[in-house]
Motif scaffolding. Structure first.
Motif, mmCIF file in Angstrom:
data_model
loop_
_atom_site.group_PDB
_atom_site.id
_atom_site.type_symbol
_atom_site.label_atom_id
_atom_site.label_comp_id
_atom_site.label_asym_id
_atom_site.label_seq_id
_atom_site.Cartn_x
_atom_site.Cartn_y
_atom_site.Cartn_z
ATOM 1 N N MET A 160 0.843 -1.186 0.000
ATOM 2 C CA MET A 160 0.000 0.000 0.000
ATOM 3 C C MET A 160 0.881 1.240 0.000
ATOM 4 S SD MET A 160 -2.974 1.090 -0.310
ATOM 5 C CE MET A 160 -4.241 2.288 0.079
ATOM 6 N N ASP A 161 0.375 2.342 -0.607
ATOM 7 C CA ASP A 161 1.172 3.567 -0.629
ATOM 8 C C ASP A 161 0.366 4.811 -0.255
ATOM 9 O OD1 ASP A 161 -0.388 3.685 -2.902
ATOM 10 O OD2 ASP A 161 1.216 4.334 -4.240
ATOM 11 N N TYR A 162 -0.849 4.619 0.294
ATOM 12 C CA TYR A 162 -1.669 5.777 0.684
ATOM 13 C C TYR A 162 -2.167 5.573 2.109
ATOM 14 C CZ TYR A 162 -5.289 9.390 0.514
ATOM 15 O OH TYR A 162 -6.061 10.497 0.776
ATOM 16 N N GLU A 163 -1.731 6.436 3.004
ATOM 17 C CA GLU A 163 -1.986 6.232 4.431
ATOM 18 C C GLU A 163 -3.364 6.684 4.897
ATOM 19 O OE1 GLU A 163 0.329 10.202 4.203
ATOM 20 O OE2 GLU A 163 0.134 8.312 3.081
ATOM 21 N N HIS A 164 -4.130 7.384 4.041
ATOM 22 C CA HIS A 164 -5.438 7.892 4.459
ATOM 23 C C HIS A 164 -6.594 7.017 3.979
ATOM 24 C CE1 HIS A 164 -3.301 11.293 5.952
ATOM 25 N NE2 HIS A 164 -2.978 11.751 4.752
ATOM 26 N N GLN A 165 -6.300 5.812 3.511
ATOM 27 C CA GLN A 165 -7.342 4.884 3.112
ATOM 28 C C GLN A 165 -7.927 4.235 4.372
ATOM 29 O OE1 GLN A 165 -9.904 3.213 2.066
ATOM 30 N NE2 GLN A 165 -9.062 2.904 0.028
ATOM 31 N N PRO A 166 -9.218 4.485 4.679
ATOM 32 C CA PRO A 166 -9.796 3.949 5.924
ATOM 33 C C PRO A 166 -9.726 2.428 6.034
ATOM 34 C CG PRO A 166 -11.244 5.603 4.940
ATOM 35 C CD PRO A 166 -10.178 5.322 3.926
ATOM 36 N N ALA A 167 -9.849 1.745 4.894
ATOM 37 C CA ALA A 167 -9.876 0.284 4.941
ATOM 38 C C ALA A 167 -8.500 -0.333 5.171
ATOM 39 C CB ALA A 167 -10.496 -0.271 3.651
ATOM 40 N N ASN A 168 -7.458 0.498 5.326
ATOM 41 C CA ASN A 168 -6.167 -0.043 5.753
ATOM 42 C C ASN A 168 -6.312 -0.804 7.063
ATOM 43 O OD1 ASN A 168 -4.812 1.060 3.571
ATOM 44 N ND2 ASN A 168 -4.011 2.824 4.692
ATOM 45 N N HIS A 169 -7.296 -0.390 7.875
ATOM 46 C CA HIS A 169 -7.522 -1.078 9.150
ATOM 47 C C HIS A 169 -7.792 -2.566 8.935
ATOM 48 C CE1 HIS A 169 -7.446 2.046 12.200
ATOM 49 N NE2 HIS A 169 -8.128 2.852 11.395
ATOM 50 N N VAL A 170 -8.426 -2.904 7.831
ATOM 51 C CA VAL A 170 -8.758 -4.309 7.552
ATOM 52 C C VAL A 170 -7.534 -5.054 7.041
ATOM 53 C CG1 VAL A 170 -10.180 -5.871 6.178
ATOM 54 C CG2 VAL A 170 -11.162 -3.742 7.053
ATOM 55 N N ALA A 171 -7.012 -4.614 5.889
ATOM 56 C CA ALA A 171 -5.934 -5.348 5.238
ATOM 57 C C ALA A 171 -4.659 -5.368 6.079
ATOM 58 C CB ALA A 171 -5.654 -4.748 3.861
ATOM 59 N N PHE A 172 -4.301 -4.239 6.699
ATOM 60 C CA PHE A 172 -3.062 -4.177 7.460
ATOM 61 C C PHE A 172 -3.101 -5.101 8.683
ATOM 62 C CE2 PHE A 172 -1.021 0.156 6.209
ATOM 63 C CZ PHE A 172 -1.202 -0.154 4.874
ATOM 64 N N ARG A 173 -4.228 -5.142 9.357
ATOM 65 C CA ARG A 173 -4.310 -5.962 10.571
ATOM 66 C C ARG A 173 -4.346 -7.452 10.254
ATOM 67 N NH1 ARG A 173 -5.249 -2.633 14.918
ATOM 68 N NH2 ARG A 173 -5.937 -0.523 14.363
ATOM 69 N N LEU A 174 -4.883 -7.812 9.093
ATOM 70 C CA LEU A 174 -4.963 -9.221 8.719
ATOM 71 C C LEU A 174 -3.694 -9.725 8.045
ATOM 72 C CD1 LEU A 174 -8.630 -9.419 7.334
ATOM 73 C CD2 LEU A 174 -7.782 -10.158 9.571
ATOM 74 N N ALA A 175 -2.828 -8.829 7.599
ATOM 75 C CA ALA A 175 -1.647 -9.216 6.828
ATOM 76 C C ALA A 175 -0.535 -9.763 7.714
ATOM 77 C CB ALA A 175 -1.133 -8.026 6.027
ATOM 78 N N ARG A 176 0.217 -10.693 7.168
ATOM 79 C CA ARG A 176 1.440 -11.166 7.818
ATOM 80 C C ARG A 176 2.581 -10.171 7.570
ATOM 81 N NH1 ARG A 176 2.612 -16.520 8.551
ATOM 82 N NH2 ARG A 176 0.362 -16.622 8.930
ATOM 83 N N ARG A 177 2.555 -9.531 6.407
ATOM 84 C CA ARG A 177 3.570 -8.555 6.045
ATOM 85 C C ARG A 177 2.902 -7.373 5.341
ATOM 86 N NH1 ARG A 177 8.251 -8.216 7.935
ATOM 87 N NH2 ARG A 177 8.902 -10.316 7.308
ATOM 88 N N VAL A 178 3.308 -6.143 5.703
ATOM 89 C CA VAL A 178 2.811 -4.929 5.065
ATOM 90 C C VAL A 178 4.015 -4.238 4.418
ATOM 91 C CG1 VAL A 178 1.701 -2.694 5.400
ATOM 92 C CG2 VAL A 178 0.930 -4.668 6.725
ATOM 93 N N ILE A 179 3.961 -4.080 3.097
ATOM 94 C CA ILE A 179 5.068 -3.510 2.340
ATOM 95 C C ILE A 179 4.662 -2.125 1.844
ATOM 96 C CG2 ILE A 179 6.589 -3.798 0.352
ATOM 97 C CD1 ILE A 179 6.157 -6.807 0.564
#
Length: 364
Positions: free
Chosen positions: A123-142
């Motif tokens: 991901m490259d945009y920090e203001h996407q609200p749904a980052n809460h979903v993908a980031f928390r479920l991910a094993r790695r965030v690049i």
């Protein structure tokens, strides 16, 4: 007892990549090629949205098309994501995937969680609200190196879970870019014209939930300038038809999807309401203005700070747009070694998981 066998690094893996938007096809195309060059297999799923499927066919990438965009409303988006999650679960359940990879595909994140499949999200945009979903479920965030550390913490990402790459994501896939000299003549654009490529804001995205009248004023300002040819890339057909019906002689609305990076390279100026195309222009050396009315991300602020992008913040700024032919001097695109760097980050996540599984199995 410890068993000796093939190390995770030597095993051919089956990597599942999910694509939700057209820019993601461009981003993952060289990643797929590099994974396959290293002996791994890649399975691709894609959402039927905008030119995503057409671009996959254009690049010769086979994909299982599952789901669609949910439209402008949050209810519609949520329903489409949940329905698509079910489709991805049915698709992936018996495939033997080693890892799921996407650029923040929320449906894939949910499906991978249910299947207990390691998830790598970029991901490259920090203001996407749904980052809460993908980031928390991910094993790695690049993320790019300029992605704010406080945003990662806000989305539940520890330093050990995050990995950063140099530069920006557009430099990953533009490193092998080759200009096509026949693109503009094929559109009937005179060589003397100042070519300005414009694309409306992503008003259907979850992070962009409002209209942008300033962008409309910019487009009409350009259409009123002699010697300027405006290549208008509508997000939905009605946007293009509305302008065509007004009869502007210097307007070009392509009938079919174009090679975006080539169009940007041959343009003298790019104006867009934020997004991938602006950053592609910055990488390809084409002057670019953003008319984005949401919260600027760290990547765009970085490009603004180093003079590779300009901001149209209000109506007064429109008259300061510089309209001139671009210097066509040759240059290098992308960032050497960045593709291999990103692929290594994906594979090391998978190898770490397989190592843990191998150790657990061998000591039982």
């Amino acid at each position: 007892m410890v068993c000796v066998g093939t190390s995770p690094q030597e095993r051919p893996l089956v990597v599942w990549i999910d694509l939700a938007t057209p820019p993601q096809v461009l981003f993952f195309r060289p990643i797929v090629a590099e994974l396959e060059r290293r002996g791994h297999s890649v399975a691709i799923t894609a959402r039927d949205f905008s030119e995503t499927v057409l671009l996959l066919k254009q690049f010769g990438l086979e994909a299982a098309v599952i789901g669609w965009h949910g439209g402008k409303t949050l209810v519609g988006k949520a329903f489409a994501i949940l329905r698509r999650t079910g489709g991805l679960l049915a698709y992936a359940r018996a495939k033997g995937f080693a890892v799921a990879v996407s650029h923040n595909s929320y449906a894939q994140a949910l499906a991978a969680s249910v299947l207990r499949l390691p998830l790598v999200t970029l991901m490259d945009y920090e203001h996407q609200p749904a980052n809460h979903v993908a980031f928390r479920l991910a094993r790695r965030v690049i993320v790019p190196e300029v992605f704010p550390a406080d945003a990662l913490r806000r989305y539940g990402v520890s330093e050990s879970k995050a990995q950063r790459y140099r530069g920006i994501k557009e430099e990953v896939y533009l490193a092998d870019f080759t200009p096509d000299p026949v693109l503009l003549p094929g559109l009937g654009i005179p060589s003397a014209a100042i070519v300005v490529t414009v694309r409306p804001p992503a008003t259907m995205a979850t992070y962009h939930r409002f209209e942008n009248p300033l962008f409309d004023k910019v487009v009409r300002y350009l259409l009123g300038k002699p010697g300027v040819c405006v290549v208008f890339l509508p997000r939905v057909p009605e946007q293009g038809r509305r302008l065509v019906d007004e009869g502007f002689p210097n307007l070009v609305v392509p009938r079919a999807p174009l090679d975006g990076p080539n169009l940007i390279y041959h343009s003298d100026l790019v104006i867009r309401g934020g997004g991938t195309m602006n950053r592609e222009a910055a990488v390809l050396g084409t002057p670019v203005y953003t008319v984005y009315k949401g919260r600027l991300g760290a990547v765009d602020r970085y490009l603004l700070d180093c003079g590779r992008m300009s901001l149209i913040a209000c109506e007064r700024d429109i008259s300061h747009i510089v309209l001139r032919k671009k210097d066509g001097s040759p240059q290098a695109f992308g960032r050497p070694g960045l593709l291999a760097e990103v692929v290594e980050m994906i594979l090391t996540t998978t190898e770490s998981t397989l190592s843990k599984r191998t150790h657990h199995a061998s000591t039982v």
